[in-house]
Enzyme design. Sequence first.
Site, PDB file in Angstrom:
ATOM      1  N   THR A 187       0.823  -1.219   0.000  1.00  0.00           N
ATOM      2  CA  THR A 187       0.000   0.000   0.000  1.00  0.00           C
ATOM      3  C   THR A 187       0.848   1.255   0.000  1.00  0.00           C
ATOM      4  O   THR A 187       0.440   2.293  -0.530  1.00  0.00           O
ATOM      5  CB  THR A 187      -0.926  -0.025   1.232  1.00  0.00           C
ATOM      6  OG1 THR A 187      -1.799  -1.128   1.091  1.00  0.00           O
ATOM      7  CG2 THR A 187      -1.738   1.244   1.366  1.00  0.00           C
TER       8      THR A 187
ATOM      9  N   TYR B 251      -8.244   0.451  -3.141  1.00  0.00           N
ATOM     10  CA  TYR B 251      -7.214   0.998  -4.033  1.00  0.00           C
ATOM     11  C   TYR B 251      -6.410  -0.187  -4.530  1.00  0.00           C
ATOM     12  O   TYR B 251      -6.631  -1.321  -4.110  1.00  0.00           O
ATOM     13  CB  TYR B 251      -6.305   1.971  -3.258  1.00  0.00           C
ATOM     14  CG  TYR B 251      -5.745   1.319  -2.012  1.00  0.00           C
ATOM     15  CD1 TYR B 251      -6.411   1.398  -0.797  1.00  0.00           C
ATOM     16  CD2 TYR B 251      -4.595   0.532  -2.075  1.00  0.00           C
ATOM     17  CE1 TYR B 251      -5.944   0.753   0.326  1.00  0.00           C
ATOM     18  CE2 TYR B 251      -4.127  -0.130  -0.945  1.00  0.00           C
ATOM     19  CZ  TYR B 251      -4.800  -0.015   0.251  1.00  0.00           C
ATOM     20  OH  TYR B 251      -4.340  -0.682   1.353  1.00  0.00           O
TER      21      TYR B 251
ATOM     22  N   SER C 287       1.938  -7.721  -0.473  1.00  0.00           N
ATOM     23  CA  SER C 287       2.791  -8.616   0.319  1.00  0.00           C
ATOM     24  C   SER C 287       2.133  -9.961   0.609  1.00  0.00           C
ATOM     25  O   SER C 287       2.813 -10.918   0.977  1.00  0.00           O
ATOM     26  CB  SER C 287       3.220  -7.938   1.613  1.00  0.00           C
ATOM     27  OG  SER C 287       2.135  -7.788   2.491  1.00  0.00           O
TER      28      SER C 287
ATOM     29  N   ASP D  50       0.412  -6.573   5.026  1.00  0.00           N
ATOM     30  CA  ASP D  50      -0.147  -7.900   5.328  1.00  0.00           C
ATOM     31  C   ASP D  50       0.883  -8.885   5.877  1.00  0.00           C
ATOM     32  O   ASP D  50       0.572  -9.680   6.771  1.00  0.00           O
ATOM     33  CB  ASP D  50      -0.805  -8.497   4.080  1.00  0.00           C
ATOM     34  CG  ASP D  50      -2.115  -7.802   3.732  1.00  0.00           C
ATOM     35  OD1 ASP D  50      -2.573  -6.967   4.537  1.00  0.00           O
ATOM     36  OD2 ASP D  50      -2.677  -8.085   2.660  1.00  0.00           O
TER      37      ASP D  50
ATOM     38  N   LYS E 144       0.384  -7.186  12.803  1.00  0.00           N
ATOM     39  CA  LYS E 144      -0.730  -6.365  12.310  1.00  0.00           C
ATOM     40  C   LYS E 144      -1.984  -6.779  13.070  1.00  0.00           C
ATOM     41  O   LYS E 144      -2.352  -7.957  13.069  1.00  0.00           O
ATOM     42  CB  LYS E 144      -0.907  -6.587  10.805  1.00  0.00           C
ATOM     43  CG  LYS E 144      -1.955  -5.700  10.156  1.00  0.00           C
ATOM     44  CD  LYS E 144      -1.997  -5.943   8.642  1.00  0.00           C
ATOM     45  CE  LYS E 144      -3.013  -5.049   7.965  1.00  0.00           C
ATOM     46  NZ  LYS E 144      -3.046  -5.252   6.505  1.00  0.00           N
TER      47      LYS E 144
END
Length: 356
Positions: free
Chosen positions: A39, A53, A86, A120, A192
């Site tokens: 991103t 996106y 990723s 990710d 994450k």
Amino acid sequence: MFKKTSTKWILAIASAMLLSGGVFAQNKPNVVILATGGTIAGAGADVTNSASYQSAKVPVDKLIIGLPELAKVANVRGEQVFQVGSESLRNDNLLTLGKRISALVKQDDVDGIVITHGTDTTEETAYFLNLVIKTEKPIVVVASMRPGTAMSADGPLNLYSAITVAGSKDARGKGTFVVLNDEIHSGRDVSKMINVRPNAFASPWGALGMVVEGKNYWFRKLDKRHTTNSEFDIDKIDTLPLVEIAYAGGNVNDTAYRAFANAGAKAIIHAGPGNGSVAATLVPVLQELRGKGLQIIRSSHVNAGGFVLRNGEQPDDKYDWIVAHDLNPQKARILATVALTATNDSKELQRIFMEY
Ligand code: ASP
């Protein structure tokens, strides 16, 4: 008189330049950005698209040109290693990236490395590098939660912070980092926690420090073995074995475990609930697979980070199983993958799981 005045002026201009970030290349650290996509290199159709996106669109040179502030704090150059989301990174990509970093950190004209990455699997790549790169030089994995085209994009400040951390002397010897949202996390611990909002990352035992306006503030050190103190070395690893993760909740059955074994997995990470608990119907299946030579590694998928205790919920000594202790399943996969390049002895593997 003239000579004295001009010397004064030159000194004044020079110190002003240094104070404002400096323009003298020799006073700035040399940082290489290895871009992999994600991103942070993403682009959306509209400024309101903070969550929908396309990732991995913007090339690294454009990222660097788009942020002239970087040149004030470091001599920055970029290499486009991959351009992917990723979630699509594979073991081969980790090897390629790791070997490139290993070559770069051996160069005297490189002071630090920044890897732009998708969020990710940031936690996996950062942990992998923490285990296999022999260097004291800072290696910083950076990502963003919003693409550069969105309102309140977080990528530019995250990248600026990553560059300043990678160029700092006080960041040396502390293992690999993940920098996002003003926080400096250890690549070993960070995970994450949510897939929206800029403060998406956390470490179960806390961040190592903060980076604010280009200055680092440290609060703790990683006690686990890493980088120069690690027994693993990317220069000696050419292939990585297959390690799979089987997720276990209620109503679990043995389909995934047997399929992974048939596909040639050398180890299965059991991503169990709670204390890496194993359902009664699965216990004989995992015993059987262990008997066939697969390593069985109990981990926990609880949200805030597990703490699987050996012989706590299952008699691991009796079954010859391994516990991942505080590593989440995806980090346990990384450690098992690296460790299996050195040993297939379950006691050695358990030692490694407690030390790294
Ligand atoms: N799917 C993206 C990736 O990991 C998400 C992100 O970067 O935030 O590449």
